[in-house]
Design a protein around this motif. Sequence first.
Motif, PDB file in Angstrom:
ATOM      1  N   UNK A   1      47.654  23.767  28.480  1.00  0.00           N
ATOM      2  CA  UNK A   1      46.934  23.830  27.209  1.00  0.00           C
ATOM      3  C   UNK A   1      45.543  24.107  27.205  1.00  0.00           C
ATOM      4  N   UNK A   2      44.881  23.804  28.751  1.00  0.00           N
ATOM      5  CA  UNK A   2      43.516  23.617  28.597  1.00  0.00           C
ATOM      6  C   UNK A   2      42.810  24.901  29.423  1.00  0.00           C
ATOM      7  N   UNK A   3      43.641  25.279  30.276  1.00  0.00           N
ATOM      8  CA  UNK A   3      43.239  26.299  31.412  1.00  0.00           C
ATOM      9  C   UNK A   3      42.610  27.622  30.679  1.00  0.00           C
ATOM     10  N   UNK A   4      41.614  28.063  30.887  1.00  0.00           N
ATOM     11  CA  UNK A   4      40.929  29.118  30.208  1.00  0.00           C
ATOM     12  C   UNK A   4      40.287  29.152  29.066  1.00  0.00           C
ATOM     13  N   UNK A   5      40.111  27.671  28.750  1.00  0.00           N
ATOM     14  CA  UNK A   5      39.299  27.492  27.482  1.00  0.00           C
ATOM     15  C   UNK A   5      37.616  27.280  27.845  1.00  0.00           C
ATOM     16  N   UNK A   6      36.920  27.369  26.743  1.00  0.00           N
ATOM     17  CA  UNK A   6      35.572  27.152  26.905  1.00  0.00           C
ATOM     18  C   UNK A   6      35.299  25.721  26.707  1.00  0.00           C
ATOM     19  N   UNK A   7      34.256  25.139  26.983  1.00  0.00           N
ATOM     20  CA  UNK A   7      33.992  23.766  27.122  1.00  0.00           C
ATOM     21  C   UNK A   7      34.146  23.293  25.306  1.00  0.00           C
ATOM     22  N   UNK A   8      33.588  24.261  24.628  1.00  0.00           N
ATOM     23  CA  UNK A   8      33.747  23.886  23.226  1.00  0.00           C
ATOM     24  C   UNK A   8      35.149  23.714  22.618  1.00  0.00           C
ATOM     25  N   UNK A   9      35.863  24.757  23.122  1.00  0.00           N
ATOM     26  CA  UNK A   9      37.421  24.816  22.631  1.00  0.00           C
ATOM     27  C   UNK A   9      38.106  23.472  23.361  1.00  0.00           C
ATOM     28  N   UNK A  10      37.906  23.066  24.420  1.00  0.00           N
ATOM     29  CA  UNK A  10      38.214  21.973  24.958  1.00  0.00           C
ATOM     30  C   UNK A  10      37.919  20.759  24.223  1.00  0.00           C
ATOM     31  N   UNK A  11      36.795  20.702  23.651  1.00  0.00           N
ATOM     32  CA  UNK A  11      36.257  19.343  22.872  1.00  0.00           C
ATOM     33  C   UNK A  11      37.317  19.417  21.638  1.00  0.00           C
ATOM     34  N   UNK A  12      37.807  20.334  21.223  1.00  0.00           N
ATOM     35  CA  UNK A  12      38.803  20.393  19.952  1.00  0.00           C
ATOM     36  C   UNK A  12      40.107  19.945  20.309  1.00  0.00           C
ATOM     37  N   UNK A  13      40.627  19.783  21.581  1.00  0.00           N
ATOM     38  CA  UNK A  13      42.238  19.430  21.902  1.00  0.00           C
ATOM     39  C   UNK A  13      42.325  18.268  21.313  1.00  0.00           C
ATOM     40  N   UNK A  14      43.650  18.197  20.747  1.00  0.00           N
ATOM     41  CA  UNK A  14      44.166  16.891  20.101  1.00  0.00           C
ATOM     42  C   UNK A  14      45.549  16.772  20.999  1.00  0.00           C
ATOM     43  N   UNK A  15      45.412  15.906  22.143  1.00  0.00           N
ATOM     44  CA  UNK A  15      46.461  15.573  23.111  1.00  0.00           C
ATOM     45  C   UNK A  15      47.792  15.286  22.354  1.00  0.00           C
ATOM     46  N   UNK A  16      47.614  13.951  21.293  1.00  0.00           N
ATOM     47  CA  UNK A  16      49.056  13.528  20.658  1.00  0.00           C
ATOM     48  C   UNK A  16      49.678  14.982  19.913  1.00  0.00           C
ATOM     49  N   UNK A  17      48.746  15.767  19.190  1.00  0.00           N
ATOM     50  CA  UNK A  17      49.242  16.861  18.736  1.00  0.00           C
ATOM     51  C   UNK A  17      50.047  17.831  19.577  1.00  0.00           C
ATOM     52  N   UNK A  18      49.393  18.149  20.724  1.00  0.00           N
ATOM     53  CA  UNK A  18      49.986  18.803  21.795  1.00  0.00           C
ATOM     54  C   UNK A  18      51.397  18.470  22.419  1.00  0.00           C
ATOM     55  N   UNK A  19      51.477  17.103  22.576  1.00  0.00           N
ATOM     56  CA  UNK A  19      52.727  16.424  23.221  1.00  0.00           C
ATOM     57  C   UNK A  19      53.589  16.367  22.063  1.00  0.00           C
ATOM     58  N   UNK A  20      53.130  15.943  20.802  1.00  0.00           N
ATOM     59  CA  UNK A  20      54.033  16.191  19.653  1.00  0.00           C
ATOM     60  C   UNK A  20      54.675  17.565  19.628  1.00  0.00           C
ATOM     61  N   UNK A  21      53.907  18.754  19.658  1.00  0.00           N
ATOM     62  CA  UNK A  21      54.572  19.915  19.539  1.00  0.00           C
ATOM     63  C   UNK A  21      55.577  20.431  20.645  1.00  0.00           C
ATOM     64  N   UNK A  22      55.578  19.636  21.776  1.00  0.00           N
ATOM     65  CA  UNK A  22      56.317  19.927  22.924  1.00  0.00           C
ATOM     66  C   UNK A  22      57.573  18.768  22.848  1.00  0.00           C
ATOM     67  N   UNK A  23      57.534  18.087  21.786  1.00  0.00           N
ATOM     68  CA  UNK A  23      58.697  16.958  21.577  1.00  0.00           C
ATOM     69  C   UNK A  23      58.616  16.073  22.719  1.00  0.00           C
ATOM     70  N   UNK A  24      57.601  15.614  23.116  1.00  0.00           N
ATOM     71  CA  UNK A  24      57.426  14.572  24.242  1.00  0.00           C
ATOM     72  C   UNK A  24      56.468  13.576  23.703  1.00  0.00           C
ATOM     73  N   UNK A  25      55.950  13.315  22.443  1.00  0.00           N
ATOM     74  CA  UNK A  25      55.189  12.319  21.881  1.00  0.00           C
ATOM     75  C   UNK A  25      55.670  10.823  22.206  1.00  0.00           C
ATOM     76  N   UNK A  26      56.834  10.789  21.827  1.00  0.00           N
ATOM     77  CA  UNK A  26      57.628   9.532  21.935  1.00  0.00           C
ATOM     78  C   UNK A  26      57.940   8.878  23.252  1.00  0.00           C
ATOM     79  N   UNK A  27      57.922   9.970  24.288  1.00  0.00           N
ATOM     80  CA  UNK A  27      57.983   9.349  25.835  1.00  0.00           C
ATOM     81  C   UNK A  27      56.705   9.090  26.376  1.00  0.00           C
TER      82      UNK A  27
END
Length: 138
Positions: free
Chosen positions: A87-113
């Motif tokens: 999810x984060x490789x290749x991003x700029x520092x500014x883009x990295x600051x915007x990452x929402x971990x819970x949302x990312x793992x939710x999109x992958x279907x892994x949030x409950x785990x």
Amino acid sequence: MNLPAGAEQALAAFGQCLGWEQRARLLMQWGGRLPALSEEERCEANRVHGCESQVWLVAERQEQCWQFRASSDARLLRGLLALLLARVNGLTGAQLAEIDLADWFGQLGLARQLSPSRSNGLNAVLQRMRELTRQPSS
């Protein structure tokens, strides 16, 4: 926001999983693909604090974008780290600051785990990434 190619692949792969067992297997496979860190890289300076398991993180800046490598002594966590890196490789520092971990793992279907301790650990890794991108390059 456009997703890095690795993140697109992760969404496609995990989107095809029918249940937790398939996701768990896929998670282990993704963890197995993490490139190993050298003994020198698995040092205290690269250790991420705030994780129950041992986690090491190495950052490298290429132009304006960041590439991270990480490793852990915990198999499941290696899989989660691989997905975070996708999810984060290749991003700029500014883009990295915007990452929402819970949302990312939710999109992958892994949030409950994500147990609270795993979630805290991954957040500690993301915080460390953000710190590294803010440091002046040596």
